[in-house]
Write a protein that holds these residues in place. Structure first.
Motif, PDB file in Angstrom:
ATOM      1  N   MET A   1      28.378   7.833   7.063  1.00 21.63           N
ATOM      2  CA  MET A   1      29.027   8.921   6.109  1.00 21.63           C
ATOM      3  C   MET A   1      29.626   8.171   4.947  1.00 21.63           C
ATOM      4  SD  MET A   1      32.489  10.862   7.453  1.00 21.63           S
ATOM      5  CE  MET A   1      33.422  11.630   6.485  1.00 21.63           C
ATOM      6  N   PRO A   2      29.392   8.762   3.588  1.00 21.59           N
ATOM      7  CA  PRO A   2      29.639   8.103   2.630  1.00 21.59           C
ATOM      8  C   PRO A   2      31.123   8.038   2.019  1.00 21.59           C
ATOM      9  CG  PRO A   2      28.771  10.211   2.013  1.00 21.59           C
ATOM     10  CD  PRO A   2      28.701  10.156   3.383  1.00 21.59           C
ATOM     11  N   MET A   3      32.103   7.967   2.817  1.00 21.13           N
ATOM     12  CA  MET A   3      33.162   8.099   2.487  1.00 21.13           C
ATOM     13  C   MET A   3      33.676   7.186   1.256  1.00 21.13           C
ATOM     14  SD  MET A   3      34.533  10.544   3.418  1.00 21.13           S
ATOM     15  CE  MET A   3      36.025  10.584   2.726  1.00 21.13           C
ATOM     16  N   GLU A   4      33.279   5.914   1.280  1.00 25.50           N
ATOM     17  CA  GLU A   4      33.274   5.120   0.116  1.00 25.50           C
ATOM     18  C   GLU A   4      32.894   5.469  -1.156  1.00 25.50           C
ATOM     19  OE1 GLU A   4      34.507   1.443  -1.716  1.00 25.50           O
ATOM     20  OE2 GLU A   4      34.971   2.041   0.476  1.00 25.50           O
ATOM     21  N   ALA A   5      31.862   6.299  -0.989  1.00 18.65           N
ATOM     22  CA  ALA A   5      31.424   7.228  -2.472  1.00 18.65           C
ATOM     23  C   ALA A   5      32.552   8.012  -2.683  1.00 18.65           C
ATOM     24  CB  ALA A   5      30.065   7.768  -2.043  1.00 18.65           C
ATOM     25  N   VAL A   6      33.322   8.542  -1.935  1.00 17.95           N
ATOM     26  CA  VAL A   6      34.483   9.475  -2.267  1.00 17.95           C
ATOM     27  C   VAL A   6      35.362   8.775  -3.349  1.00 17.95           C
ATOM     28  CG1 VAL A   6      36.487  10.794  -1.769  1.00 17.95           C
ATOM     29  CG2 VAL A   6      34.674  10.612  -0.190  1.00 17.95           C
ATOM     30  N   ALA A   7      35.307   7.681  -3.598  1.00 18.31           N
ATOM     31  CA  ALA A   7      36.145   6.836  -4.428  1.00 18.31           C
ATOM     32  C   ALA A   7      37.514   6.910  -4.558  1.00 18.31           C
ATOM     33  CB  ALA A   7      35.388   6.952  -5.825  1.00 18.31           C
ATOM     34  N   VAL A   8      38.173   7.495  -3.339  1.00 17.09           N
ATOM     35  CA  VAL A   8      39.439   7.780  -3.328  1.00 17.09           C
ATOM     36  C   VAL A   8      40.093   6.346  -2.859  1.00 17.09           C
ATOM     37  CG1 VAL A   8      39.227  10.035  -2.694  1.00 17.09           C
ATOM     38  CG2 VAL A   8      39.273   8.655  -0.934  1.00 17.09           C
ATOM     39  N   GLY A   9      39.474   5.453  -2.690  1.00 18.79           N
ATOM     40  CA  GLY A   9      40.028   4.055  -2.583  1.00 18.79           C
ATOM     41  C   GLY A   9      40.769   3.971  -1.230  1.00 18.79           C
ATOM     42  N   LEU A  10      40.025   4.441  -0.227  1.00 19.53           N
ATOM     43  CA  LEU A  10      40.418   4.248   1.139  1.00 19.53           C
ATOM     44  C   LEU A  10      40.423   2.788   1.508  1.00 19.53           C
ATOM     45  CD1 LEU A  10      39.425   7.808   2.639  1.00 19.53           C
ATOM     46  CD2 LEU A  10      41.699   6.891   1.796  1.00 19.53           C
ATOM     47  N   ALA A  11      41.112   1.943   0.541  1.00 20.00           N
ATOM     48  CA  ALA A  11      40.762   0.527   0.931  1.00 20.00           C
ATOM     49  C   ALA A  11      41.523  -0.047   2.159  1.00 20.00           C
ATOM     50  CB  ALA A  11      41.412  -0.241  -0.468  1.00 20.00           C
ATOM     51  N   THR A  12      42.139   0.764   3.118  1.00 21.22           N
ATOM     52  CA  THR A  12      42.754   0.354   4.279  1.00 21.22           C
ATOM     53  C   THR A  12      42.049   0.595   5.416  1.00 21.22           C
ATOM     54  OG1 THR A  12      44.320   2.189   4.133  1.00 21.22           O
ATOM     55  CG2 THR A  12      44.945   0.331   2.951  1.00 21.22           C
ATOM     56  N   MET A  13      40.758   0.944   5.232  1.00 16.29           N
ATOM     57  CA  MET A  13      40.162   1.280   6.458  1.00 16.29           C
ATOM     58  C   MET A  13      40.437   0.168   7.481  1.00 16.29           C
ATOM     59  SD  MET A  13      38.318   4.143   6.713  1.00 16.29           S
ATOM     60  CE  MET A  13      37.166   3.678   8.035  1.00 16.29           C
ATOM     61  N   THR A  14      40.384   0.460   8.673  1.00 18.46           N
ATOM     62  CA  THR A  14      40.595  -0.480   9.662  1.00 18.46           C
ATOM     63  C   THR A  14      39.637  -1.015  10.609  1.00 18.46           C
ATOM     64  OG1 THR A  14      41.438   1.487  11.289  1.00 18.46           O
ATOM     65  CG2 THR A  14      43.134   0.355  10.014  1.00 18.46           C
ATOM     66  N   GLU A  15      38.235  -0.535  10.223  1.00 15.98           N
ATOM     67  CA  GLU A  15      37.162  -0.981  11.006  1.00 15.98           C
ATOM     68  C   GLU A  15      36.832  -2.498  10.679  1.00 15.98           C
ATOM     69  OE1 GLU A  15      32.509   0.493  11.532  1.00 15.98           O
ATOM     70  OE2 GLU A  15      34.083   1.237   9.966  1.00 15.98           O
ATOM     71  N   GLN A 690      20.911  16.264   7.496  1.00 13.69           N
ATOM     72  CA  GLN A 690      20.521  16.653   6.381  1.00 13.69           C
ATOM     73  C   GLN A 690      21.209  16.840   5.267  1.00 13.69           C
ATOM     74  OE1 GLN A 690      17.341  16.696   5.405  1.00 13.69           O
ATOM     75  NE2 GLN A 690      17.501  17.634   3.754  1.00 13.69           N
ATOM     76  N   GLN A 691      22.498  17.650   5.856  1.00  9.96           N
ATOM     77  CA  GLN A 691      23.385  17.829   4.697  1.00  9.96           C
ATOM     78  C   GLN A 691      24.153  16.702   4.113  1.00  9.96           C
ATOM     79  OE1 GLN A 691      26.525  20.361   6.242  1.00  9.96           O
ATOM     80  NE2 GLN A 691      27.643  20.746   4.398  1.00  9.96           N
ATOM     81  N   LEU A 692      24.184  15.659   4.949  1.00 12.03           N
ATOM     82  CA  LEU A 692      24.733  14.450   4.594  1.00 12.03           C
ATOM     83  C   LEU A 692      23.970  13.890   3.495  1.00 12.03           C
ATOM     84  CD1 LEU A 692      26.801  11.952   4.631  1.00 12.03           C
ATOM     85  CD2 LEU A 692      25.611  11.197   6.705  1.00 12.03           C
ATOM     86  N   ARG A 693      22.493  13.807   3.528  1.00 11.90           N
ATOM     87  CA  ARG A 693      21.715  13.592   2.801  1.00 11.90           C
ATOM     88  C   ARG A 693      21.837  14.014   1.274  1.00 11.90           C
ATOM     89  NH1 ARG A 693      17.000  10.823   2.213  1.00 11.90           N
ATOM     90  NH2 ARG A 693      15.629  11.617   0.502  1.00 11.90           N
ATOM     91  N   GLN A 694      22.103  15.230   1.399  1.00  7.91           N
ATOM     92  CA  GLN A 694      22.345  15.848   0.166  1.00  7.91           C
ATOM     93  C   GLN A 694      23.721  15.442  -0.660  1.00  7.91           C
ATOM     94  OE1 GLN A 694      20.165  17.975  -1.372  1.00  7.91           O
ATOM     95  NE2 GLN A 694      18.596  17.371   0.530  1.00  7.91           N
ATOM     96  N   VAL A 695      24.588  15.335   0.265  1.00  8.03           N
ATOM     97  CA  VAL A 695      25.903  14.753  -0.324  1.00  8.03           C
ATOM     98  C   VAL A 695      25.726  13.435  -0.968  1.00  8.03           C
ATOM     99  CG1 VAL A 695      28.313  14.070   0.245  1.00  8.03           C
ATOM    100  CG2 VAL A 695      27.173  16.222   1.318  1.00  8.03           C
ATOM    101  N   VAL A 696      25.066  12.579  -0.465  1.00  4.17           N
ATOM    102  CA  VAL A 696      24.767  11.281  -0.838  1.00  4.17           C
ATOM    103  C   VAL A 696      24.013  11.363  -2.309  1.00  4.17           C
ATOM    104  CG1 VAL A 696      23.688   8.874  -0.574  1.00  4.17           C
ATOM    105  CG2 VAL A 696      24.843  10.041   1.239  1.00  4.17           C
ATOM    106  N   LEU A 697      23.108  12.192  -2.086  1.00  5.08           N
ATOM    107  CA  LEU A 697      22.331  12.150  -3.345  1.00  5.08           C
ATOM    108  C   LEU A 697      23.153  12.881  -4.878  1.00  5.08           C
ATOM    109  CD1 LEU A 697      18.824  13.797  -2.274  1.00  5.08           C
ATOM    110  CD2 LEU A 697      19.361  11.359  -2.758  1.00  5.08           C
ATOM    111  N   GLN A 698      24.174  13.969  -4.294  1.00  8.15           N
ATOM    112  CA  GLN A 698      24.817  14.391  -5.148  1.00  8.15           C
ATOM    113  C   GLN A 698      25.889  13.644  -5.793  1.00  8.15           C
ATOM    114  OE1 GLN A 698      26.173  18.113  -3.704  1.00  8.15           O
ATOM    115  NE2 GLN A 698      24.197  18.936  -3.139  1.00  8.15           N
ATOM    116  N   ALA A 699      26.505  13.016  -4.773  1.00 12.25           N
ATOM    117  CA  ALA A 699      27.625  11.813  -5.316  1.00 12.25           C
ATOM    118  C   ALA A 699      27.026  10.668  -6.023  1.00 12.25           C
ATOM    119  CB  ALA A 699      28.315  11.276  -3.978  1.00 12.25           C
ATOM    120  N   THR A 700      25.881  10.224  -5.743  1.00 11.72           N
ATOM    121  CA  THR A 700      25.269   9.213  -6.448  1.00 11.72           C
ATOM    122  C   THR A 700      24.990   9.797  -7.819  1.00 11.72           C
ATOM    123  OG1 THR A 700      24.043   8.463  -4.390  1.00 11.72           O
ATOM    124  CG2 THR A 700      23.289   7.765  -6.643  1.00 11.72           C
TER     125      THR A 700
END
Length: 913
Positions: A1-15, A690-700
């Motif tokens: 899931m490309p949440m880093e590509a959201v660029a919202v700066g969720l820099a505090t991910m705890t994984e 498949q929907q995720l793939r389209q999101v990655v292409l559009q965000a890129t």
């Protein structure tokens, strides 16, 4: 899931995932630690320390140039605190840096502090209650006043003043760095530089010496825009036009055939007048061209000349040309080759000595009444003299005039003749102007139309770049001047330092071949007292950050840089000046792309400025909402567009971060494993991938054109769909596999008053205490006259107990409905995140939005929460194929996900969606 590509700066991910060992399968189990609840306590400090300790953003200089993405960031002025608009601009640049790392680039991302210039000096003066006086000797034991008074500043030596500047900027730099670390800027702090440090001073002086050797830098005595408050020259790029109240005065000049009336807003400059100017086609004044007129009060003969710049329809159609009242006077003076008769000094007051061109006794007497006065006081005194002499026709008329101010000053600028240093920038050379315009076409602009602002600025220049300032805290010019036998400086025989001497301070070090004892004595020398404008240093930030000449290997790997990011207001200053220096020194543009950001305005849509006091301090927002919300807000602001500040978007950003955490609990909770997407067999999972793939292409694609906001919108929209639809649909599968918890029942723990809009006497029914009203989202009431329930996208059990005993089977589902007397919501409401509106698909074409597919094209529709009869389809319309009947679950009467596996329904008709 490309949440880093959201660029919202969720820099505090705890994984906390360990790096995979070589040869380890991607399907290996992962250990994930997800906090139970969102908290801001110490979160940014914790992860900032971890990133620094692990060197997450450290630059690897072993990479080749094609593997490196280098960024030139504007060094913020270290004077006080940053406002929210600045934080947004730097965060937006950081989004691009993080994206390039995701693409596999090694990012060169330094940070610098602009800690010299007028803002720093003014802050030191107000903070310590001191002012610099070069005539005062250095005091090694100096201590600033315990109770500083900005209105009664203590004069101190230049050396002591510079020490205080360095002391205060060091404190401010710590606070700035802490703020940038808190908001998660991914810069390499080991590459930090300051514009007053030894490295920066050496680069600035080296660049100046090479400009001087090639003839691109020169010194001249000429009319200069002068700020009387700061006692320094001001460049054209630092001007700000503001409205200023004034009066039109109709003044009579004495001609051979009678008075010639001139309307002026500055009668105090009559003594500096050198000519009267009219348009060559103006029939009123054509007979006067070439004839003299006599000035009032002072009796000086002046010519009447023609110039196409005069405006016949403004005022009387004829104007005074004074040396100097404004930039138009400078243009006329230069083009018509007029003499200089300046009467205003650097302190903003009329000269105390009577000028030599006042030859009459009446003129000299009149000037003595004005000598030493400020321009405002001299204006009032001149009007009184004109009224007494009869040369003032009528009374002054109130007006508002546009006047040039220094962007950091509060008094109108004057124009005085001074000796200054300049760098050619095309203002007086058309070949250089066209070359610099062509450089602008080599850049990739984001947005593209910002190139027009750059081109318009270059085309509108009317003079070369003035780079010298009469201040103290800055980079000194590496120049000395020999003194003749009378102690006068020989400016044409300047002594310059060699590059191996840099950095050098001419006010403290003698030139080669001289001794310190010869300073200021006839036959000796003096150092250049001026310092470089802060833009003259900042114009070399690519060279400073890349360690030009001191580290050729690093400079070759990062220059020309890939990106500069800045606000649109400094295209004329910072961006253009860097293009000028790089054009002369490297015959190239300093970077490949320019990303231009907009302003964050105050609620009244005025520019935020520390000097205006309308800024929103980002530390308060960070304490209240956290860095995730700040970065999300910065990413939601489109590049180049100005937007007004509002606080409610930060709440939305905070909720998004909380939602991400809650979704992570489910996805990354106990038992979470990695896997190969090619092994996914469930149709629902395949559709989501498949929907995720389209999101990655559009965000890129959006990031490639520096459109981070579109990348955010695309990914965030997918994220909410992922949570609202997909996670809810797979919960049965996940919980069934883990045996964690059953599906929710429709039996709430306690009864609640029925709020049906039908009937006059509400009855008690067992509805969920988590909701107010019928079927609305949790915590939100629909009111007494709203719909009795809100449809959802997921079929939930509809067994519910009502106080009435009359129950009826619901068509198509076999679930008990409410009695018509009570008419409570006929089924349970799922969690808030699953509430979705959809068009009802019953055969009747019912217009009410509904979240369920009607099981058959019967005459019943469940949209309104009660059994409702609708008309059957007419014979003229083709009857749709009946949809498969939904199979109820074994335990709760819920259609299971497996009921739809392998069905022939198209994806857009799949009830699981």
């Amino acid at each position: 899931m490309p949440m880093e590509a959201v660029a919202v700066g969720l820099a505090t991910m705890t994984e906390t995932l360990p790096r995979s060992a070589p040869g380890t399968s991607t399907a290996a189990s992962r250990s994930v630690d997800v906090p139970e609840r969102p908290s801001l306590d110490g979160l940014e400090a914790k992860w900032s320390a971890i990133w620094e300790d692990r060197g997450v953003y450290a630059f690897d200089r072993t990479k080749s140039r094609d593997q490196i993405y280098s960024i030139d960031t504007p060094p913020p002025t270290v004077s006080g605190t940053l406002h929210f608009g600045s934080v947004c601009s730097y965060t937006q640049c950081d989004l691009i840096a993080r994206y390039q790392r995701m693409r596999g680039k090694e990012v060169f991302y330094p940070m610098g502090w602009d800690d010299n210039g007028l803002p720093t000096e003014r802050r030191v003066q107000n903070f310590y209650g001191v002012r610099c006086d070069p005539l005062v000797g250095y005091d090694a034991d100096f201590r600033p006043p315990d109770k500083p008074d900005p209105k009664k500043q203590v004069p101190i030596s230049r050396g002591n003043f510079i020490e205080l500047c360095e002391q205060l900027t060091a404190t401010d730099e710590v606070a700035f760095e802490q703020l940038f670390r808190t908001i998660g800027l991914s810069v390499d702090w080991s590459l930090l530089y300051t514009t007053i440090g030894d490295e920066s001073r050496a680069v600035s002086q080296r660049g100046f010496l090479r400009n001087l050797a090639r003839g691109e830098a020169y010194q001249a005595e000429a009319p200069t825009l002068w700020d009387v408050t700061f006692q320094t020259a001001v460049a054209q790029a630092e001007l700000e036009a503001r409205e200023y109240p004034g009066h039109y005065h109709r003044v009579a000049f004495h001609g051979a055939d009678g008075p010639v009336y001139v309307e002026t807003t500055r009668p105090e400059l009559i003594g500096a007048c050198v000519a009267l100017i009219a348009h060559p086609d103006d029939e009123r004044y054509r007979p006067l061209f070439g004839t003299p007129v006599r000035s009032p009060l002072f009796g000086v003969d002046l010519p009447v000349l023609a110039h196409p710049g005069a405006e016949p329809d403004k005022g009387a159609g004829i104007a005074m040309c004074c040396t100097f009242g404004d930039l138009t006077d400078v243009q006329w003076w230069r083009e018509l080759q007029l003499p200089v008769r300046a009467i205003i000094g650097r302190d903003g007051r009329l000269l105390r000595e009577t000028p030599e061109w006042f030859t009459t006794e009446a003129g000299r007497t009149a000037y003595q009444e004005l000598a030493g006065k400020t321009t405002y006081s001299a204006r009032e005194a001149t009007v009184a003299l004109l009224r007494h002499s009869g040369d003032l026709d009528g009374e002054p008329q109130t007006t508002q005039r546009m006047t040039n101010f220094f962007e950091k000053g509060d008094k109108p600028l004057e124009i005085v003749a001074t000796r200054q240093w300049y760098i050619r920038n095309g203002g007086r050379d058309d070949d250089i102007r066209q070359a610099l315009i062509a450089r602008g076409t080599e850049l990739e602009w984001a947005p593209p139309y910002m190139q027009h602002r750059y081109t318009n600025w270059v085309e509108g220049l009317n003079g070369d770049w003035l780079i010298s300032r009469q201040r103290f805290f800055g980079v000194p010019f590496p120049v000395w001047y020999p003194l003749d036998a009378d102690g006068e400086p020989q400016y044409d025989d300047a002594l310059v330092a060699s590059e191996d001497q840099l950095p050098v301070d001419p006010s403290a070090e003698p030139p080669t071949g001289y001794e310190e004892a010869q300073r200021g004595k006839p036959g000796g020398f003096i150092g250049d007292p001026d310092v470089m404008d802060t833009w003259a240093t900042s114009s070399l930030t690519p060279q400073i950050g890349g360690r030009w000449e001191t580290d050729p290997d690093l400079f070759g790997r990062v220059f020309p840089m890939d990106l500069c990011s800045q606000a649109h207001d400094i295209i004329r200053t910072w961006l253009f000046s860097r293009v000028v220096r790089s054009h002369f020194e490297h015959d190239a543009v300093p970077w490949r792309s320019a990303m231009i950001s907009g302003f964050v305005l105050d609620p009244d849509r005025k520019k935020m400025s520390k000097s205006k006091g309308n800024v929103m301090v980002p530390t308060e927002l960070l304490d209240r909402y956290g860095s995730d919300a700040i970065r999300w807000r910065a990413a939601s602001l489109r590049a180049y567009q100005d937007s007004a500040f509002a606080e409610h978007p930060f709440k939305m950003g905070r909720r998004l971060a909380t939602k991400l955490l809650n979704a992570s609990k489910f996805v990354l909770g106990p038992g979470a494993v990695g896997g190969d997407v090619r092994a996914v067999g469930e149709p629902l999972d395949q559709a989501m991938i498949q929907q995720l793939r389209q999101v990655v292409l559009q965000a890129t694609a959006a990031f490639e054109r520096y459109d981070y906001t579109t990348a955010l919108e695309t990914t965030e929209k997918f994220f909410w769909t992922f949570c609202d639809d997909y996670l809810e649909l797979v919960k049965e599968r996940a919980y069934g596999a883990r045996g964690a918890r059953p599906l929710p029942r429709c039996r709430p723990p306690s009864p609640q008053r029925c709020r049906c809009s039908f009937g006059s006497s509400p009855r008690s029914c067992l509805t969920s205490p988590k909701r107010r009203g019928h079927g609305g989202r949790r915590g939100r009431s629909t009111g007494r006259r709203g719909p009795p329930w809100r449809p959802t996208s997921t079929p939930y059990p509809m067994t519910r107990t009502c106080s009435t005993r009359r129950l009826r089977r619901w068509p198509g589902y076999g679930a008990p409905s409410r009695s018509p007397r009570c008419r409570c919501a006929p089924r349970c409401q799922p969690p808030r995140s699953t509430a979705r509106r959809r068009r009802c698909r019953s055969s009747s074409g019912h217009s009410t939005t509904c979240g369920l597919l009607v099981a058959s094209p019967a005459t019943w529709c469940s949209c309104l929460g009660k059994a409702r009869s609708v008309s059957k389809p007419s014979s003229s319309r083709p009857r749709p194929e009946p949809l498969p009947r939904i199979r109820r679950g074994d335990r709760y009467g819920v259609p299971s996900v497996g009921s739809f596996a392998g069905s022939a329904w198209p994806l857009h008709q799949d009830p699981t969606r």
